[in-house]
Design a protein around this motif. Structure first.
Motif, PDB file in Angstrom:
ATOM      1  N   MET A   1     -32.134 -31.894 -30.426  1.00 35.73           N
ATOM      2  CA  MET A   1     -33.689 -31.696 -31.051  1.00 35.73           C
ATOM      3  C   MET A   1     -33.953 -32.692 -31.294  1.00 35.73           C
ATOM      4  O   MET A   1     -35.130 -33.026 -31.661  1.00 35.73           O
ATOM      5  CB  MET A   1     -32.920 -30.506 -32.235  1.00 35.73           C
ATOM      6  N   PHE A   2     -33.391 -33.829 -31.799  1.00 38.52           N
ATOM      7  CA  PHE A   2     -33.665 -34.923 -32.264  1.00 38.52           C
ATOM      8  C   PHE A   2     -32.755 -35.864 -30.621  1.00 38.52           C
ATOM      9  O   PHE A   2     -32.506 -36.034 -30.400  1.00 38.52           O
ATOM     10  CB  PHE A   2     -33.224 -35.394 -33.705  1.00 38.52           C
ATOM     11  N   TYR A   3     -33.941 -37.826 -30.739  1.00 39.07           N
ATOM     12  CA  TYR A   3     -33.376 -38.819 -29.941  1.00 39.07           C
ATOM     13  C   TYR A   3     -32.495 -39.167 -31.374  1.00 39.07           C
ATOM     14  O   TYR A   3     -32.686 -39.132 -32.287  1.00 39.07           O
ATOM     15  CB  TYR A   3     -34.515 -39.582 -29.793  1.00 39.07           C
TER      16      TYR A   3
ATOM     17  N   LEU B   1     -30.140 -47.896 -42.947  1.00 35.77           N
ATOM     18  CA  LEU B   1     -30.618 -47.140 -43.491  1.00 35.77           C
ATOM     19  C   LEU B   1     -30.741 -45.780 -44.886  1.00 35.77           C
ATOM     20  O   LEU B   1     -31.569 -45.662 -46.120  1.00 35.77           O
ATOM     21  CB  LEU B   1     -32.105 -46.127 -42.527  1.00 35.77           C
TER      22      LEU B   1
ATOM     23  N   MET C   1     -29.542 -56.946 -37.893  1.00 36.82           N
ATOM     24  CA  MET C   1     -30.598 -56.579 -36.646  1.00 36.82           C
ATOM     25  C   MET C   1     -30.305 -58.029 -35.843  1.00 36.82           C
ATOM     26  O   MET C   1     -30.005 -57.958 -34.828  1.00 36.82           O
ATOM     27  CB  MET C   1     -31.323 -57.144 -37.109  1.00 36.82           C
TER      28      MET C   1
ATOM     29  N   ARG D   1     -28.887 -48.863 -30.608  1.00 33.35           N
ATOM     30  CA  ARG D   1     -28.887 -47.440 -30.825  1.00 33.35           C
ATOM     31  C   ARG D   1     -27.576 -46.561 -30.351  1.00 33.35           C
ATOM     32  O   ARG D   1     -27.664 -47.423 -28.785  1.00 33.35           O
ATOM     33  CB  ARG D   1     -30.659 -46.861 -30.409  1.00 33.35           C
TER      34      ARG D   1
ATOM     35  N   LEU E   1     -37.952 -49.450 -42.012  1.00 38.04           N
ATOM     36  CA  LEU E   1     -37.832 -47.618 -41.566  1.00 38.04           C
ATOM     37  C   LEU E   1     -38.925 -48.606 -40.525  1.00 38.04           C
ATOM     38  O   LEU E   1     -38.558 -47.992 -39.045  1.00 38.04           O
ATOM     39  CB  LEU E   1     -38.877 -47.329 -42.964  1.00 38.04           C
TER      40      LEU E   1
ATOM     41  N   VAL F   1     -36.364 -50.391 -37.810  1.00 32.03           N
ATOM     42  CA  VAL F   1     -34.998 -49.587 -37.502  1.00 32.03           C
ATOM     43  C   VAL F   1     -35.847 -48.173 -36.857  1.00 32.03           C
ATOM     44  O   VAL F   1     -35.552 -48.244 -35.543  1.00 32.03           O
ATOM     45  CB  VAL F   1     -34.439 -48.896 -38.169  1.00 32.03           C
ATOM     46  N   LEU F   2     -37.133 -47.280 -37.102  1.00 34.12           N
ATOM     47  CA  LEU F   2     -37.506 -46.063 -36.359  1.00 34.12           C
ATOM     48  C   LEU F   2     -38.734 -46.151 -35.615  1.00 34.12           C
ATOM     49  O   LEU F   2     -38.479 -45.239 -34.762  1.00 34.12           O
ATOM     50  CB  LEU F   2     -37.652 -45.117 -37.659  1.00 34.12           C
TER      51      LEU F   2
ATOM     52  N   ARG G   1     -42.373 -50.152 -26.546  1.00 35.59           N
ATOM     53  CA  ARG G   1     -42.141 -50.519 -25.226  1.00 35.59           C
ATOM     54  C   ARG G   1     -43.126 -48.997 -25.052  1.00 35.59           C
ATOM     55  O   ARG G   1     -43.071 -48.427 -23.523  1.00 35.59           O
ATOM     56  CB  ARG G   1     -40.363 -49.601 -25.337  1.00 35.59           C
TER      57      ARG G   1
ATOM     58  N   TRP H   1     -39.752 -39.368 -32.658  1.00 38.22           N
ATOM     59  CA  TRP H   1     -37.790 -39.338 -32.829  1.00 38.22           C
ATOM     60  C   TRP H   1     -37.522 -37.371 -33.066  1.00 38.22           C
ATOM     61  O   TRP H   1     -36.625 -37.248 -32.795  1.00 38.22           O
ATOM     62  CB  TRP H   1     -37.869 -39.515 -34.252  1.00 38.22           C
ATOM     63  N   TRP H   2     -38.782 -36.908 -32.897  1.00 37.46           N
ATOM     64  CA  TRP H   2     -38.362 -35.253 -32.668  1.00 37.46           C
ATOM     65  C   TRP H   2     -38.916 -34.997 -31.645  1.00 37.46           C
ATOM     66  O   TRP H   2     -40.113 -34.431 -31.203  1.00 37.46           O
ATOM     67  CB  TRP H   2     -38.912 -34.116 -34.035  1.00 37.46           C
ATOM     68  N   LYS H   3     -38.069 -34.212 -30.799  1.00 41.43           N
ATOM     69  CA  LYS H   3     -38.354 -34.348 -29.402  1.00 41.43           C
ATOM     70  C   LYS H   3     -39.351 -32.050 -29.535  1.00 41.43           C
ATOM     71  O   LYS H   3     -40.067 -32.272 -28.458  1.00 41.43           O
ATOM     72  CB  LYS H   3     -36.926 -33.323 -29.050  1.00 41.43           C
ATOM     73  N   LYS H   4     -38.627 -31.807 -30.905  1.00 44.28           N
ATOM     74  CA  LYS H   4     -40.255 -29.947 -30.592  1.00 44.28           C
ATOM     75  C   LYS H   4     -41.522 -30.282 -30.947  1.00 44.28           C
ATOM     76  O   LYS H   4     -42.474 -29.165 -31.413  1.00 44.28           O
ATOM     77  CB  LYS H   4     -38.880 -29.034 -31.539  1.00 44.28           C
TER      78      LYS H   4
ATOM     79  N   SER I   1     -43.117 -34.950 -22.837  1.00 43.34           N
ATOM     80  CA  SER I   1     -41.828 -35.025 -23.189  1.00 43.34           C
ATOM     81  C   SER I   1     -40.521 -36.109 -22.592  1.00 43.34           C
ATOM     82  O   SER I   1     -39.789 -37.845 -22.663  1.00 43.34           O
ATOM     83  CB  SER I   1     -40.897 -34.126 -23.150  1.00 43.34           C
TER      84      SER I   1
ATOM     85  N   ILE J   1     -41.415 -40.069 -23.771  1.00 41.90           N
ATOM     86  CA  ILE J   1     -40.726 -40.527 -25.322  1.00 41.90           C
ATOM     87  C   ILE J   1     -39.387 -40.517 -24.909  1.00 41.90           C
ATOM     88  O   ILE J   1     -38.750 -41.407 -25.827  1.00 41.90           O
ATOM     89  CB  ILE J   1     -41.530 -38.948 -26.250  1.00 41.90           C
ATOM     90  N   GLU J   2     -39.298 -39.259 -23.658  1.00 39.48           N
ATOM     91  CA  GLU J   2     -37.582 -39.801 -23.272  1.00 39.48           C
ATOM     92  C   GLU J   2     -37.489 -40.995 -22.867  1.00 39.48           C
ATOM     93  O   GLU J   2     -35.941 -42.085 -23.603  1.00 39.48           O
ATOM     94  CB  GLU J   2     -37.312 -38.968 -22.444  1.00 39.48           C
TER      95      GLU J   2
ATOM     96  N   LEU K   1     -38.849 -43.987 -24.260  1.00 40.30           N
ATOM     97  CA  LEU K   1     -39.212 -45.006 -25.288  1.00 40.30           C
ATOM     98  C   LEU K   1     -38.068 -45.120 -25.288  1.00 40.30           C
ATOM     99  O   LEU K   1     -37.697 -45.869 -26.185  1.00 40.30           O
ATOM    100  CB  LEU K   1     -40.152 -44.337 -25.954  1.00 40.30           C
ATOM    101  N   HIS K   2     -36.759 -44.103 -25.960  1.00 41.89           N
ATOM    102  CA  HIS K   2     -35.529 -44.466 -26.721  1.00 41.89           C
ATOM    103  C   HIS K   2     -34.098 -45.255 -25.174  1.00 41.89           C
ATOM    104  O   HIS K   2     -33.284 -44.693 -25.567  1.00 41.89           O
ATOM    105  CB  HIS K   2     -35.161 -42.505 -26.972  1.00 41.89           C
ATOM    106  N   ALA K   3     -34.883 -44.989 -23.776  1.00 44.81           N
ATOM    107  CA  ALA K   3     -33.859 -45.595 -23.732  1.00 44.81           C
ATOM    108  C   ALA K   3     -33.570 -47.333 -23.645  1.00 44.81           C
ATOM    109  O   ALA K   3     -34.844 -47.888 -24.003  1.00 44.81           O
ATOM    110  CB  ALA K   3     -34.366 -45.574 -21.514  1.00 44.81           C
TER     111      ALA K   3
END
Lengths: 65, 476
Positions: free
Chosen positions: A1-3, A13, A59, A65, B87, B90-91, B98, B405-408, B467, B470-471, B473-475
């Motif tokens: 559901m989340f990355y 955090l 950092m 991650r 925040l 990290v997030l 990217r 961060w939320w796929k849906k 999707s 966005i996927e 971006l997290h690689a």
């Protein structure tokens, strides 16, 4: 559901915002003072010092991650 | 001509010179103008981020706020701002860097295609940042008024002309390098003032004892509702990851890791600056200048009363630096909202010459409008611009984080989240409800999150190409 968020990032955090939350929920921090300034104020000041330092170390010491 | 005026003149000329120097490179391409060609290293970016955030609000305003509302309330606000950096780091920083875009609206429009992200986000930015710019201009005006004896409107006009000139000429490159100079000057003056006052008045804790004895309100917090404290903390913590003049710095970094580290370094510098101002300079201000009508003048009164002309000149330059380093970044972000986000597709059809002319003209239009508003300044600048920034926190924080961060998260959820966050915030802030000040952002963020969850549950899943990107971006 989340990355997926890395464990170290999530822990960082949680610690930072968990400590912030303590400042808001403990009434004792608002009732007492040190050198005329309430403990809440000092708690916030401590967060302002500790947050950036821990963040920088986090950092620089391989936060991935 | 006085020493102070000469120093200020040299400072203003240097800023304009940097703008002229970078004018040619800034004109080369959109990427060079808006995000400095994505070429800024960690140290320069950290100093520029710190300078962008450390506005007139952080020198003039922070001390005015502590003087009037007390140290605990002020530190709750700035602790929120400082803890917003983790925040962001990290997030937000790495995936957004990217994405390789220019503004936050680019990302939100891609993630939530439709009119809401396309039009509302840049319009919210334009509104909030114009208010923010007006507050900064007040800081410039009262500084020159108190320390140089200049007329308020003349000071506002002069500083506006200088920063609009170098923003319109040099874009992000000029803004970044003037910010590096300005950030260094700010740190030197605030820390130097704190050190000199410690030498002159005694140890900071002893001064704090005397100040809180003379004015117990300085250290107390019983009069402040906890909802206000939590509100101001949350407002700024949620603002840092989304406010465009900070987010654009993420795009100027050489790479994702550089963006993360520079945000953290900036946080350290900013923290030092604020703590020195609140815990050392304000108590001296309370002791030496009690009962000021305009609390925002406390730092200026300390400078005026305690230091010789050369140091006062540096002090004026530092306050102008604080004002201009933020205002230039705000102005650039506002201009990007208009030129890139709102008019971008139209300008793309009109050719390069029209694009360049518009890019240079828009900062002037916004700057001059804000200058006219600043001729009738707000009372307490930090609370004034905090309210405007609340609109961005309330409307953009949830959609940005969910989008990354939320796929849906989908178009309906994102659009609803932006609109509901903004409407609830504005209704509570302006509707005259009997709720604690700064608490509206708490309700608005909750409503925005609820709208995101409900809209995403009811709408179709995001398109596969969205999707997939966005996927990526997290690689790692």
């Amino acid at each position: 559901m989340f990355y997926r968020l890395g464990g170290k990032d999530a822990a960082f955090l949680l610690v930072v915002f968990g400590l912030s939350a303590v400042g808001f929920v403990l009434p004792q921090l608002r009732a007492r003072a040190w050198h005329g300034v309430s403990w809440f104020g000092w708690w916030m000041a401590a967060l302002m010092v500790a947050g950036p330092l821990v963040g920088y170390l986090h950092m620089r010491t391989g936060a991935r991650r | 001509m006085s020493v102070e005026a000469i120093l200020v003149g040299v400072y203003l000329a240097s800023c304009t010179g940097i703008g002229v120097y970078f004018a040619r490179r800034g004109a080369d391409s959109e990427s060079e103008y808006w995000v400095a060609g994505r070429s800024i290293g960690v140290a320069a970016n950290a100093m520029a981020i710190m300078a962008s955030l450390a506005s007139g609000g952080s020198i003039i305003g922070v001390m005015g706020l502590a003087y009037k509302s007390g140290i605990p309330f002020t530190l709750a606000l700035f602790a929120g701002a400082i803890l917003g950096f983790p925040l962001a780091a990290v997030l937000v920083a790495a995936p957004l860097r990217r994405f390789e875009s220019i503004t936050i609206s680019d990302f939100l429009t891609f993630r939530y295609p439709g009119a809401v992200a396309r039009w509302c986000v840049p319009l919210f930015i334009l509104f909030s940042f114009t208010v923010y710019i007006v507050a900064q201009m007040k800081a410039a005006g009262i500084t020159a008024q108190v320390l140089l004896g200049m007329e308020y409107k003349t000071a506002v006009t002069a500083s506006t002309l200088v920063f609009v000139a170098y923003v319109s000429l040099g874009g992000m490159l000029a803004v970044t390098w003037t910010d590096v100079v300005q950030g260094t000057l700010m740190l030197l003056v605030v820390l130097g003032t704190a050190a000199a006052l410690t030498y002159d008045q005694g140890a900071p804790l002893a001064v704090l004892d005397r100040a809180t004895e003379a004015a117990p309100k300085l250290g107390e917090m019983t009069q402040t509702p906890i909802a206000s404290l939590l509100g101001i903390f949350t407002l700024w913590a949620a603002a840092i990851p989304v406010i465009p003049h900070i987010v654009m710095r993420v795009f100027t970094a050489k790479d994702a890791e550089g963006a993360r580290v520079s945000l953290n370094l900036a946080m350290i510098l900013y923290s030092i600056l604020i703590l020195a101002a609140v815990l050392i300079i304000v108590p001296v201000g309370i002791l030496l200048h009690p009962g000021l009508q305009d609390a925002d003048q406390v730092f200026l009164k300390v400078m005026q009363g305690q230091f010789p002309p050369f140091v006062r000149g540096l002090g004026i330059a530092a306050v102008l630096a604080a004002v201009m380093s933020t205002t230039d970044a705000l102005l650039l972000a506002c201009s990007a909202a208009v030129t890139h986000d709102l008019l971008g597709p139209f300008l793309a059809r009109k050719g390069e010459r029209v694009r360049r002319l518009t890019t240079a003209a828009v900062p002037w239009a916004i700057g001059l409008f804000a200058m006219a508003c600043a001729y009738h300044p707000p009372k307490l600048i930090t609370t004034f611009y905090s309210s405007a920034i609340g609109l961005l926190s309330a409307s953009l924080f949830v959609p940005l984080l969910a989008g990354l961060w939320w796929k849906k998260a989908n178009r309906i959820g994102g659009s609803a989240s932006i609109l509901v966050g903004a409407v609830v915030y504005l209704a509570l802030e302006l509707g005259g409800f009997a709720i604690p000040k700064f608490s509206p952002v708490l309700f608005a963020l909750a409503a925005s999150a609820g709208a995101m969850a409900l809209g995403s549950a009811l709408g179709k899943p995001p398109a596969p190409e969205i999707s997939l990107r966005i996927e990526r971006l997290h690689a790692n």
